[in-house]
Design an enzyme around this catalytic site. Structure first.
Site, mmCIF file in Angstrom:
data_model
loop_
_atom_site.group_PDB
_atom_site.id
_atom_site.type_symbol
_atom_site.label_atom_id
_atom_site.label_comp_id
_atom_site.label_asym_id
_atom_site.label_seq_id
_atom_site.Cartn_x
_atom_site.Cartn_y
_atom_site.Cartn_z
ATOM 1 N N LYS A 251 0.876 -1.344 0.031
ATOM 2 C CA LYS A 251 0.118 -0.105 0.024
ATOM 3 C C LYS A 251 0.747 1.248 0.029
ATOM 4 O O LYS A 251 1.827 1.341 0.701
ATOM 5 C CB LYS A 251 -0.811 0.104 1.110
ATOM 6 C CG LYS A 251 -1.656 -1.085 1.337
ATOM 7 C CD LYS A 251 -2.532 -1.165 2.722
ATOM 8 C CE LYS A 251 -1.624 -1.428 3.972
ATOM 9 N NZ LYS A 251 -2.404 -1.795 5.104
ATOM 10 N N THR A 284 -7.203 9.906 7.889
ATOM 11 C CA THR A 284 -6.855 8.664 7.361
ATOM 12 C C THR A 284 -6.621 7.417 8.289
ATOM 13 O O THR A 284 -6.007 6.444 7.786
ATOM 14 C CB THR A 284 -5.677 8.900 6.408
ATOM 15 O OG1 THR A 284 -4.475 9.496 7.392
ATOM 16 C CG2 THR A 284 -5.821 9.919 5.160
ATOM 17 N N GLY A 286 -7.100 4.396 10.176
ATOM 18 C CA GLY A 286 -7.664 3.260 9.831
ATOM 19 C C GLY A 286 -7.980 2.986 8.515
ATOM 20 O O GLY A 286 -8.724 2.051 8.234
ATOM 21 N N THR A 287 -7.441 3.513 7.640
ATOM 22 C CA THR A 287 -7.477 3.290 6.124
ATOM 23 C C THR A 287 -7.001 1.890 5.909
ATOM 24 O O THR A 287 -7.436 0.889 5.136
ATOM 25 C CB THR A 287 -6.739 4.242 5.305
ATOM 26 O OG1 THR A 287 -5.221 4.225 5.930
ATOM 27 C CG2 THR A 287 -7.258 5.483 5.008
ATOM 28 N N GLY A 288 -5.969 1.405 6.578
ATOM 29 C CA GLY A 288 -5.116 -0.073 6.426
ATOM 30 C C GLY A 288 -6.084 -0.870 6.717
ATOM 31 O O GLY A 288 -6.427 -1.954 6.031
ATOM 32 N N CYS A 289 -6.696 -0.840 7.904
ATOM 33 C CA CYS A 289 -7.488 -1.898 8.638
ATOM 34 C C CYS A 289 -8.666 -2.037 7.864
ATOM 35 O O CYS A 289 -9.331 -3.098 7.485
ATOM 36 C CB CYS A 289 -7.959 -1.430 10.177
ATOM 37 S SG CYS A 289 -6.571 -1.121 10.995
HETATM 38 N N1 ADP Z 1 -5.345 10.287 1.371
HETATM 39 C C1 ADP Z 1 -5.564 9.114 0.603
HETATM 40 N N2 ADP Z 1 -6.501 9.223 -0.130
HETATM 41 C C2 ADP Z 1 -6.769 8.085 -0.942
HETATM 42 N N3 ADP Z 1 -6.480 7.038 -0.596
HETATM 43 C C3 ADP Z 1 -5.461 6.763 0.507
HETATM 44 C C4 ADP Z 1 -5.030 7.753 1.077
HETATM 45 N N4 ADP Z 1 -4.348 7.279 2.200
HETATM 46 C C5 ADP Z 1 -4.049 6.259 1.909
HETATM 47 N N5 ADP Z 1 -4.931 5.715 1.018
HETATM 48 C C6 ADP Z 1 -5.104 4.468 0.529
HETATM 49 O O1 ADP Z 1 -5.821 3.397 1.767
HETATM 50 C C7 ADP Z 1 -5.166 2.298 1.804
HETATM 51 C C8 ADP Z 1 -4.510 2.134 3.008
HETATM 52 O O2 ADP Z 1 -3.005 2.693 2.757
HETATM 53 P P1 ADP Z 1 -2.031 3.098 3.887
HETATM 54 O O3 ADP Z 1 -2.246 4.363 4.499
HETATM 55 O O4 ADP Z 1 -0.672 3.041 3.246
HETATM 56 O O5 ADP Z 1 -1.935 1.755 4.812
HETATM 57 P P2 ADP Z 1 -1.899 1.808 6.332
HETATM 58 O O6 ADP Z 1 -3.281 2.464 6.987
HETATM 59 O O7 ADP Z 1 -1.899 0.387 6.632
HETATM 60 O O8 ADP Z 1 -0.640 2.496 6.958
HETATM 61 C C9 ADP Z 1 -4.411 2.342 0.554
HETATM 62 O O9 ADP Z 1 -5.292 1.909 -0.262
HETATM 63 C C10 ADP Z 1 -3.979 3.730 0.217
HETATM 64 O O10 ADP Z 1 -3.663 3.815 -1.101
HETATM 65 C C1 MP5 Z 2 -5.584 -1.542 17.290
HETATM 66 C C2 MP5 Z 2 -4.959 -1.019 16.139
HETATM 67 N N1 MP5 Z 2 -4.891 -1.769 15.095
HETATM 68 C C3 MP5 Z 2 -4.418 -1.127 13.965
HETATM 69 C C4 MP5 Z 2 -3.974 -0.018 13.662
HETATM 70 C C5 MP5 Z 2 -3.470 0.446 12.482
HETATM 71 O O1 MP5 Z 2 -4.438 1.542 11.784
HETATM 72 P P1 MP5 Z 2 -3.609 2.711 11.133
HETATM 73 O O2 MP5 Z 2 -2.404 2.333 10.432
HETATM 74 O O3 MP5 Z 2 -4.890 3.275 10.163
HETATM 75 O O4 MP5 Z 2 -3.470 3.611 12.348
HETATM 76 C C6 MP5 Z 2 -4.024 0.929 15.151
HETATM 77 N N2 MP5 Z 2 -3.808 1.977 14.851
HETATM 78 N N3 MP5 Z 2 -4.558 0.358 15.911
HETATM 79 MG MG MG Z 3 -3.374 4.378 7.127
#
Ligand code: ADP
Ligand code: MP5
Ligand code: MG
Length: 577
Positions: A251, A284, A286-289
């Site tokens: 990602k 943003t 919680g996007t990954g979860c």
């Molecule tokens: N500002 C944003 N606009 C659109 N998509 C986003 C944005 N930030 C993250 N994403 C998307 O959200 C998903 C989670 O990505 P990311 O934030 O890299 O992961 P994590 O939350 O695990 O750190 C990916 O599909 C990424 O492309």
């Molecule tokens: C309990 C828990 N699980 C996963 C994430 C990661 O999520 P994010 O990368 O969006 O902060 C988090 N912050 N908290």
């Molecule tokens: Mg994220």
């Protein structure tokens, strides 16, 4: 090795890691961690981009292989995702995000909680890891009984927990395993340390149908490889694939200087660059979860892996777009709305979606011909009308190109939201849906009201043009919110339009169970006669030329507003005398 460095993770995080990880062990007792300060804005700073709602584009499009999901029984079964993850007290990420994402995607979600975090929009304040026995028991309870389709993992804070999960899945196999190798939160706080890496590599990844690391996690799993470009992400995806998962999604939410949000998907054969607009927002967390849960949800419904990933990415993008300006908490990383329902409030509007009949008081209807004649854009015309006191606006752009119309509608909507004035679109339900306008106005020969309603949903306003009492009754029966009745006076804004006169208008109002707005040739010299008809449900007048076929729209709107107010006030004082 406890407390060892994870290359690629910020120095800030690294400093805390030793402190935090020193407490993480394999013991099955609950352990409690407290951090002194947990704010890092580095991730936020990297999230700059364009505020557009673009298309998610895919490079390379080979055949997709369907991941067949059978439910083991001919009974109709609700798709079921089990999430094994940590609780986030702020409910933006973790278990709470997983529950919301699955609910939004129409999938049942059960939960095995691995840790309880105290978290908010500033960062992670505490982490309390649950006893491993408890995690084992939770897994057994759900997996032995509830016919889970897909397991999705998030925060797995100890080696013992990964091993327990591994063993549970061997004992109770599921159709697919989605591994989100959570290590560091968006705020930069450590949620699982480097000691976990070997277990992830050897026990979890080989079982995974997909693994979804962010840049830092991919780097950590690959021993600190620097990931700065899409090319780096591709080679990381390939190396991670060699560790055993069937598919890899690296990602790129944190990809430096990228104006799109780019993720790289690798299925062992082909690479796909999944691009979406990078939404400019602080929300943003919680996007990954959410992305991983959404992938799991789509797989549980029977989707192929590539379509599951595409849908999930689109879902995250749309949720961020709709939630981009909501404010929850004071910190740098806010949560977003999984239900896409807060958009109107996000735009400084406090009005409820359904029509308030008094909104029909001074109803401005645009006309592209008139705007052209006076050299005005639709947006300028609408701005002037609402500034002059229009209480509702309808965009009636019969000749506009779809793309131009949509852009204009979006800007008009911004203006209307600031003034708390509803914006309706004439005829074009597609435009109304695409820009999330407040509703539509449709004619007798346009799409039937009930079809429009099923497309627009219950919260949108639908108005219908009615010339006769029969039309008015039908509009009510079909579920419209108001009717527009006319032409009251002769007009040249509508060809071959039969004039119904004040008597015809009165007959329609008397038959109508809905609020009515009068339309057709109404201007400063005859508006009084309309408002003085004396029928309770006649709420106001709709005007085109009297506002827009004039040199100064604001002035004309103010004058008409003044006249209507005066007429209504006089009628009120006559009533009470
Ligand atoms: N500002 C944003 N606009 C659109 N998509 C986003 C944005 N930030 C993250 N994403 C998307 O959200 C998903 C989670 O990505 P990311 O934030 O890299 O992961 P994590 O939350 O695990 O750190 C990916 O599909 C990424 O492309
Ligand atoms: C309990 C828990 N699980 C996963 C994430 C990661 O999520 P994010 O990368 O969006 O902060 C988090 N912050 N908290
Ligand atoms: Mg994220």
């Amino acid at each position: 090795m406890l407390g060892g460095p994870i290359n690629g993770i910020s120095n800030f995080t690294h400093q805390f890691m030793g402190f935090l990880l020193s407490g993480i062990s394999n013991s099955s007792t609950s352990i409690f961690y407290r951090k002194i300060c947990a704010v890092s804005s580095s991730k936020q700073a990297g999230r700059q981009g364009f505020d557009q709602f673009g298309d998610l584009t895919l490079k390379a499009m080979p055949e997709e292989k369907a991941l067949t999901i059978t439910n083991g029984s001919s009974n109709k079964k609700f798709p079921h995702v089990l999430t094994v993850a940590g609780s986030d007290s702020g409910a933006g990420a973790g278990i709470q995000a997983d529950l919301k994402a699955c609910a939004a995607r129409g999938v049942y979600c059960s939960t095995v909680i691995t840790a309880v975090t105290a978290q908010n929009t500033l960062g992670v304040q505490d982490v309390s890891i649950l006893p491993e026995d408890s995690v084992a028991e939770q897994l057994k309870s759900v997996l032995s009984d509830m016919r889970v389709d897909v397991v999705k993992t998030g925060m797995l804070p100890s080696i013992g927990m990964v091993k327990i999960l591994h063993d549970s899945l061997k004992q109770f196999p599921v159709q697919a395993l989605v591994v989100d190798p959570v290590m560091v939160s968006t705020s930069g706080d450590v949620l699982a340390g480097p000691s976990i890496l070997d277990t992830f590599r050897h026990d979890l990844l080989p079982m995974a149908d997909i693994v979804t690391p962010n840049l830092k996690e991919a780097s950590a799993l690959l021993g600190g490889l620097q990931l700065k470009t899409v090319t780096d992400m591709r080679s990381a995806a390939k190396s991670l694939h060699n560790m055993g998962p069937r598919n890899v999604l690296v990602k790129g939410g944190d990809l430096p200087s990228s104006s799109d949000a780019i993720d790289v998907f690798f299925d062992g054969k082909d690479f796909y660059e999944l691009r979406s607009t990078r939404i400019q927002t602080r929300n943003t967390h919680g996007t990954g979860c959410t992305l991983a849960s959404c992938i799991a949800a789509e797989l549980a419904k029977g989707s192929s892996m590539l379509s599951a990933v595409k849908v999930a990415k689109r879902y995250v993008e749309t949720a961020l777009m709709y939630s981009k300006s909501i404010t929850i908490g004071n910190g740098p990383q806010g949560p977003f709305d999984h239900g896409f329902k807060l958009k109107r409030n996000a735009c400084n509007s406090s009005r409820l979606p359904l029509l308030d009949p008094s909104d029909l008081f001074l109803y401005a209807v645009t006309d592209s011909g008139m705007n052209k004649k006076w050299g005005r854009s639709i947006t300028d015309a609408v701005k002037a009308a609402v500034e002059g006191g229009a209480t509702i606006v309808q965009l009636r752009e019969k000749d506009a190109e779809t793309g131009d119309f949509l852009e204009a509608a979006k800007s008009c909507l911004e203006i209307c939201r600031i003034h708390n004035v509803p914006l309706l679109i004439n005829d074009r339900i597609d435009i109304a849906m695409a820009c999330d306008a407040d509703g539509v106005h449709i004619g007798q020969s346009d799409m039937p009201v009930n079809t429009a309603r099923s497309l627009l949903g219950p919260e949108k306003i639908i108005g219908v043009s009615c010339k006769t009492p029969e039309h008015a009754l039908k509009a009510w029966a079909d579920g419209a919110d108001y009717i527009g009745s006319g032409g009251v006076f002769p007009t040249n804004t509508k060809a071959n339009n039969r004039t119904i006169g004040l008597d015809g208008l009165k007959a329609v109002c008397l038959a109508s169970k809905l609020p009515v707005v009068a339309i057709g040739g109404i201007n400063l010299s005859n508006a009084r006669s309309v408002m003085e008809l004396g029928v309770a449900n006649l709420e106001g007048v709709a005007v085109v030329s009297a506002l827009f076929d004039r040199e100064c729209v604001v002035t004309e709107t103010r004058k008409l507003h003044g006249l209507l107010t005066e007429t209504v006030a006089n009628a009120g004082s006559t009533d009470t005398n």
